[in-house]
Design an enzyme around this catalytic site. Structure first.
Site, PDB file in Angstrom:
ATOM      1  CG  HIS A 169      -1.735   1.233   1.383  1.00  0.00           C
ATOM      2  ND1 HIS A 169      -3.044   1.316   0.975  1.00  0.00           N
ATOM      3  CD2 HIS A 169      -1.438   2.457   1.904  1.00  0.00           C
ATOM      4  CE1 HIS A 169      -3.517   2.528   1.223  1.00  0.00           C
ATOM      5  NE2 HIS A 169      -2.557   3.239   1.795  1.00  0.00           N
ATOM      6  CD  GLU A 170       1.634   3.648   3.660  1.00  0.00           C
ATOM      7  OE1 GLU A 170       1.874   4.709   3.037  1.00  0.00           O
ATOM      8  OE2 GLU A 170       0.596   3.476   4.322  1.00  0.00           O
ATOM      9  CG  HIS A 214       0.287   6.264  -0.592  1.00  0.00           C
ATOM     10  ND1 HIS A 214      -0.763   6.905  -1.194  1.00  0.00           N
ATOM     11  CD2 HIS A 214      -0.218   5.713   0.550  1.00  0.00           C
ATOM     12  CE1 HIS A 214      -1.860   6.756  -0.468  1.00  0.00           C
ATOM     13  NE2 HIS A 214      -1.551   6.027   0.594  1.00  0.00           N
ATOM     14  CG  HIS A 231       0.090   8.897  -6.703  1.00  0.00           C
ATOM     15  ND1 HIS A 231      -1.031   9.174  -5.950  1.00  0.00           N
ATOM     16  CD2 HIS A 231      -0.100   9.553  -7.877  1.00  0.00           C
ATOM     17  CE1 HIS A 231      -1.858   9.938  -6.641  1.00  0.00           C
ATOM     18  NE2 HIS A 231      -1.311  10.189  -7.803  1.00  0.00           N
TER      19      HIS A 231
END
Length: 723
Positions: free
Chosen positions: A514-515, A518, A521
């Site tokens: 998940h991180e 990010h 991104h």
């Protein structure tokens, strides 16, 4: 994850301290050691000797973290604010008519030193916190808020911004410039630029007070968590798997407690303890310590702070003409209004409660079969749920953890990024870091060109806030040249004894992915203006790229390749993979109720219009009692340590994780429909419309560009077993 304008980035980064840490041990960090070694050698008040005002002759111009001392920050902030004010004055005093270049673009370039200082400070405040850093935070936070208010309420500056905005249709701006102009103008309006007289002064005063309170909230949660340590003897370890015992022994050794075992309030320590410990009395002690952070009626109590924050947010929203804080927040989001967010939460809440009630029946049946006579309590749920999981699916979470070793999972996330986007990660040992455990990789594109740096800080320590998050030392942009991003991922895994592997739960592996979603991104951002770069998007959009990336580690071909036993290096057996798949929606009623309860309380706080004598405990109980929450399940984040909404950027926006789950579940189906989780055409659209775009495109337009249609909730309900 925080949404920031270029200026707000500088301010919010310095104020960010959210969640809590896990242990009271005293460690000497690299920053502290450097301070002590060179305190006499350098005058930190001499700006010419301050690292923030010298050229950074490091690879990628990365922060020279070994040279930056705590005492450098305050003079650096003060000087950077002076510089920023001069840059703003130059814009307002420009005699030429306001246009995009001499006003909006000039504002984007202004404050670069302040942003640089704030990003370093914000990261160290979150990872290397100590008394000196906390004191500095309390001083800097209101100072930066005042500075931001002065700029956003600068009448001459807003007059120029408004002039450019009013003439936007005839200015021949491109799409990205138009998007930036709209964001800057709206930011001024939402920051009180149109207020007059006493209202302007009151608005600024409220902002400054909220800033101080949110800083205090985060520090209280951290310090109250540090105050709890549960020291155990070997006789207290019944039921704990070896990996948990080893982690507890390592935590004790770090506190100079040989032969003992320590459980902290870090999630990676306390949650496995609640799942496996046979000692109900110790489970109750650990659970209450975890649940009551910030609610112990001591010097670190957060209840009065919450009441004041909620009251001030309501007043601020009403000054701007909004009914309440929730309306103020959501008019600037994908959901656009509170009713839309509430509709989503309630659609999920009812089937989640029904599923949790079924799970409770299974647990109570097992308890009865084992002859257990006591009532099912919140500190019992995880323990008996694991027993049910094992009975129904023959799954042992301790056994599963043996296949999730940190280095293999890091390799897995890099492999996924390579297959999707052609990226390569080359570890660098010549990049300055703030703690010896931090690792750094150079990130290269398909052609071998470097696009940025990725920092990984994976271990818990007493100086570090709890949870997992992505942040940056520098964001991507092209306005000031080819500025490459420096992105940081943080987790809070238990650090093993020297030479031992770092084993993690399956849930931790998902969080790691998940991180890293990010991080991608931020790393893949390809925009001109810093305000629009990377993750500078609304809460209910920013979680989508991260949550979509989570899906990859759950795929059988990824597990076969990277879920290798830490001793034998053998891949996870096919029959174990199948059992994991079959148990995929087990206990999702509990997990969904736990999350949605927090989101509902968040929305309830921030839809209050008249806040008087707010009793935090009573408010939580009333809200969730009215919704029919099962009494055996509490909020994932109780109010007094709910850093997302009271020390971070998610007030009235915690629902965003669920909103984004609609997008990520539906979005990942685009790969499944191709029967190839690395389908090149789908990956290219993912890059083109999502990961590289920052905030340069309308979010619904971006999603439809990637998916080819609007999202539906079907995949979300299916994945959670709520369909």
């Amino acid at each position: 994850m925080l949404r920031k304008t270029h200026l707000a980035l500088a301010i919010s980064a310095a104020m960010l301290l959210n969640g809590c840490s896990d242990a009271p041990e005293k460690q000497t960090t690299q920053v502290e050691a450097t301070d002590k070694a060179s305190a006499k050698a350098t005058s930190t008040n001499d700006i010419s000797q301050n690292p923030f005002f010298q050229e950074w002759n490091t690879p990628f111009g990365a922060p020279p973290l070994g040279d930056i001392k705590t005492a450098h920050f305050l003079p650096a902030f003060k000087q950077a604010i002076v510089e920023h004010k001069k840059e703003i004055d130059a814009i307002t005093e420009n005699e030429r008519p306001a246009d995009f270049d001499n006003t909006i673009a000039a504002m984007e370039l202004a404050g670069s030193t302040l942003t640089k200082v704030a990003q370093v400070f914000g990261n160290l405040a979150n990872t290397e916190s100590n008394d000196e850093m906390q004191s500095l935070q309390r001083e800097i936070s209101p100072m930066l808020t005042r500075h931001r208010s002065e700029i956003r309420m600068n009448e001459a500056l807003f007059k120029r911004v408004a002039a450019v905005y009013d003439n936007r249709k005839s200015a021949l701006l491109n799409a990205e410039q138009t998007r930036l102009l709209e964001r800057v103008y709206n930011s001024f309006v939402r920051s009180g630029a149109k207020l007059t007289g006493e209202q302007r002064a009151e608005f600024a005063k409220i902002n400054e007070r909220i800033s101080a309170l949110t800083t205090e909230f985060g520090q209280n949660a951290l310090n109250d968590s540090r105050a709890f340590t549960m020291v155990l003897e070997e006789s207290d370890l019944a039921g704990l798997p070896q990996t948990q015992r080893d982690a507890a022994a390592a935590a004790a050794a770090a506190r100079d407690l040989p032969g003992k075992y320590v459980i902290t309030l870090n999630r990676s320590s306390v949650q496995p303890f609640l799942e496996f410990s046979d000692r109900r009395d110790l489970r109750e002690k650990a659970f209450k310590g975890w649940a009551n952070r910030g609610d112990n009626d001591n010097e670190f109590d957060n209840k009065a702070i919450i009441a004041e924050i909620v009251e001030l947010r309501a007043k601020r929203a009403q000054l701007l003409g909004y009914k309440h804080h929730s309306e103020y927040v959501l008019t600037n989001s994908m959901a656009s209004k509170p009713e839309t967010a509430m509709d989503l939460l309630l659609k999920v809440w009812e089937p989640a409660v029904a599923k949790a009630e079924q799970e409770r029946e299974w647990i109570q049946e097992l308890m009865a079969a084992e002859g257990v006579t006591h009532k099912l309590e919140p500190w019992d749920w995880r323990y008996y749920a694991e027993k049910v999981r094992k009975a129904k699916f023959d799954l042992d979470q301790g056994q599963i953890a043996e296949y999730f070793e940190l280095n293999n999972m890091i390799e897995a996330q890099f492999y996924t990024a390579e297959r999707l986007f052609g990226l390569k990660f080359v570890e660098r040992t010549d990049i300055p870091v703030y703690n010896p455990v931090v690792r750094v990789w150079e990130v290269q594109d398909k052609s071998g060109k470097a696009i940025g740096l990725f920092y990984g800080d994976y271990y818990a320590r007493s100086t570090k806030r709890s949870g997992a998050w992505m942040s940056s030392f520098r964001s991507q942009q092209k306005l000031a040249g080819d500025v490459k991003p420096l992105i940081l991922n943080n987790m809070n895994l238990n650090k093993p004894a020297e030479g031992e592997p770092t084993l993690m739960s399956y849930s931790d592996a998902v969080t790691l992915f998940h991180e890293f979603g990010h991080a991608l991104h931020g790393l893949l951002s390809n925009v001109t203006y810093p305000t629009l770069a990377g993750t500078s998007v609304p809460r209910d959009w920013v979680e989508f790229p991260a949550q979509l990336f989570e899906h990859f580690i759950a795929q059988p071909e990824m597990l076969k390749k990277f879920a290798l036993h830490y001793k034998t290096n053998e891949p996870m057996p096919a029959e174990l993979l199948e059992r994991i798949k079959q148990a995929g929606t087990f206990n999702q009623g509990f997990a969904t109720v736990e999350f949605t309860a927090s989101a509902l309380v968040d929305m309830a706080y921030h839809q209050l219009t008249d806040v008087k004598d707010l009793d935090v405990r009573a408010f939580e109980n009333k809200v969730l009692g009215d919704y029919g929450k099962p009494e055996e399940i509490i909020m994932r984040h109780r109010s007094t340590h709910f850093g997302h909404i009271f020390a971070g950027g998610y007030s009235s926006a915690y629902y965003a994780y669920m909103w984004s789950e609609i997008l990520d579940a539906d979005g990942f189906d685009a790969f499944l429909e191709k029967k190839d989780i690395f389908d090149k055409e789908t990956a290219e659209r993912l890059y083109q419309f999502i990961y590289s775009r920052g905030d340069t495109l309308d979010y619904f337009e971006a999603y439809q560009g990637f998916r080819g249609r609007k999202p539906t909730t079907d995949a979300l309900l299916r994945n959670r077993g709520l369909d």
